[in-house]
Design a protein around this motif. Structure first.
Motif, PDB file in Angstrom:
ATOM      1  N   THR A 252      -1.339  -1.035  -4.176  1.00  0.00           N
ATOM      2  CA  THR A 252      -2.598  -0.349  -3.875  1.00  0.00           C
ATOM      3  C   THR A 252      -2.287   1.097  -3.529  1.00  0.00           C
ATOM      4  OG1 THR A 252      -3.566  -2.403  -3.042  1.00  0.00           O
ATOM      5  CG2 THR A 252      -4.660  -0.334  -2.455  1.00  0.00           C
ATOM      6  N   VAL A 253      -2.814   2.020  -4.339  1.00  0.00           N
ATOM      7  CA  VAL A 253      -2.567   3.441  -4.146  1.00  0.00           C
ATOM      8  C   VAL A 253      -3.844   4.082  -3.626  1.00  0.00           C
ATOM      9  CG1 VAL A 253      -1.752   5.572  -5.199  1.00  0.00           C
ATOM     10  CG2 VAL A 253      -0.961   3.359  -6.088  1.00  0.00           C
ATOM     11  N   SER A 254      -3.753   4.691  -2.460  1.00  0.00           N
ATOM     12  CA  SER A 254      -4.920   5.329  -1.853  1.00  0.00           C
ATOM     13  C   SER A 254      -4.852   6.836  -2.043  1.00  0.00           C
ATOM     14  CB  SER A 254      -4.997   4.980  -0.372  1.00  0.00           C
ATOM     15  OG  SER A 254      -3.827   5.409   0.288  1.00  0.00           O
ATOM     16  N   SER A 255      -6.027   7.433  -2.169  1.00  0.00           N
ATOM     17  CA  SER A 255      -6.085   8.882  -2.395  1.00  0.00           C
ATOM     18  C   SER A 255      -6.101   9.642  -1.082  1.00  0.00           C
ATOM     19  CB  SER A 255      -7.329   9.218  -3.211  1.00  0.00           C
ATOM     20  OG  SER A 255      -8.476   8.753  -2.546  1.00  0.00           O
TER      21      SER A 255
ATOM     22  N   THR B  73      -3.341   1.436  -9.147  1.00  0.00           N
ATOM     23  CA  THR B  73      -3.650   0.263  -8.345  1.00  0.00           C
ATOM     24  C   THR B  73      -3.880  -0.945  -9.242  1.00  0.00           C
ATOM     25  OG1 THR B  73      -4.599   1.540  -6.528  1.00  0.00           O
ATOM     26  CG2 THR B  73      -5.332  -0.748  -6.758  1.00  0.00           C
TER      27      THR B  73
ATOM     28  N   GLN C  37       0.367   5.848  -0.482  1.00  0.00           N
ATOM     29  CA  GLN C  37      -0.540   6.972  -0.719  1.00  0.00           C
ATOM     30  C   GLN C  37      -0.249   7.618  -2.063  1.00  0.00           C
ATOM     31  OE1 GLN C  37      -0.268   9.574   2.726  1.00  0.00           O
ATOM     32  NE2 GLN C  37      -2.046   8.563   3.620  1.00  0.00           N
TER      33      GLN C  37
ATOM     34  N   PRO D  44       0.826  -1.195   0.000  1.00  0.00           N
ATOM     35  CA  PRO D  44       0.000   0.000   0.000  1.00  0.00           C
ATOM     36  C   PRO D  44       0.872   1.261   0.000  1.00  0.00           C
ATOM     37  CG  PRO D  44       0.141  -0.879   2.215  1.00  0.00           C
ATOM     38  CD  PRO D  44       0.916  -1.815   1.327  1.00  0.00           C
TER      39      PRO D  44
ATOM     40  N   PRO E 175      -4.096   6.758  -7.794  1.00  0.00           N
ATOM     41  CA  PRO E 175      -5.019   5.667  -7.473  1.00  0.00           C
ATOM     42  C   PRO E 175      -5.268   4.716  -8.645  1.00  0.00           C
ATOM     43  CG  PRO E 175      -5.785   7.689  -6.456  1.00  0.00           C
ATOM     44  CD  PRO E 175      -4.605   8.064  -7.315  1.00  0.00           C
TER      45      PRO E 175
END
Length: 125
Positions: A122-125, A91, A13, A11, A88
């Protein structure tokens, strides 16, 4: 036994960086071209980048150009994918692939003979 093993996913950001590694063994060390593909949720497999063994010539998908860098270390039979400014929509499960023959279109999965099992990014916003 030919094998490719990916590592380095996880993961992160949005705006962050990750470096994926792909270690080759067996016949995979003789690959003439190595590439990274990715497959996101409900998407097809997409070519990301490739690098040729002989001259280290690289190719990139437009969506990752200027953000991702593919490289290889022939001494330890490892290919890397340095990913910067992640978004994101990056991902996906990232797969390493090796092609044993010369020629073929770099962006087509059929060009490659050997595939790794993938590593999740997994790229989270």
């Amino acid at each position: 036994q030919e094998q490719l093993m990916e590592s380095g996913g996880g993961p992160v950001q949005a705006g962050g960086s990750l470096t994926l590694s792909c270690a080759a063994s067996g016949r995979a060390v003789s690959a003439t071209v190595m590439a990274w593909f990715r497959q996101g949720p409900e998407k097809g497999r997409e070519a990301v980048a490739s690098i040729y063994t002989r001259d280290h010539r690289t190719r990139y998908a437009d969506s990752v150009k200027d953000r991702f860098t593919i490289s290889r270390d022939n001494a330890d039979n490892t290919v890397y994918l340095k990913m910067n400014t992640l978004k994101p929509n990056d991902t996906a499960t990232y797969y390493c692939a090796g092609g044993l023959a010369y020629g073929g279109f770099w962006e087509r999965p059929g060009t490659y003979d050997i595939w790794g099992k993938g590593t999740q990014v997994t790229v989270s916003s």
